[in-house]
Design a protein around this motif. Sequence first.
Motif: not given
Length: 129
Positions: A6, A22, A36, A38, A70, A81, A94-96, A119
């Motif tokens: 990310e 990402c 996505w 968070r 998105i 995002l 924030y995670y993809c 992840w």
Amino acid sequence: QVQLVESGGGLVQAGGSLRLSCAASGRTFSSSAMGWFRQAPGKAREFVAAINWSGGSTYYTDSVKGRFTISRDNAKNTVYLQMNSLKPEDTAVYYCAASNLGLFSKITTAQAMGTYAYWGQGTQVTVSS
């Protein structure tokens, strides 16, 4: 195997915008649904948005509908995002995530962390008031 990285996080004032990216490596990206999530300090990780393999279907948590978008570019192996009208409560890492599924039959599948096999490391978004 899919690796996710990310970028695009940072510090922004309330009402501002950020675009997270990402970048994915691996041959399966174009056939993978993406999401996505968070995680705010002291809180559980939560679903934000998801998109199916083609980009034809998208899903959002209620708190970001109308503000976040998105999207994906399969030629670039990248999912985005776009976050507009940011609020202090959007502050989080924030995670993809990538799923082994190509599409979701229902939103509850898109929202579930267990749906995603891969992840990223996360990117910090901080919104000041």
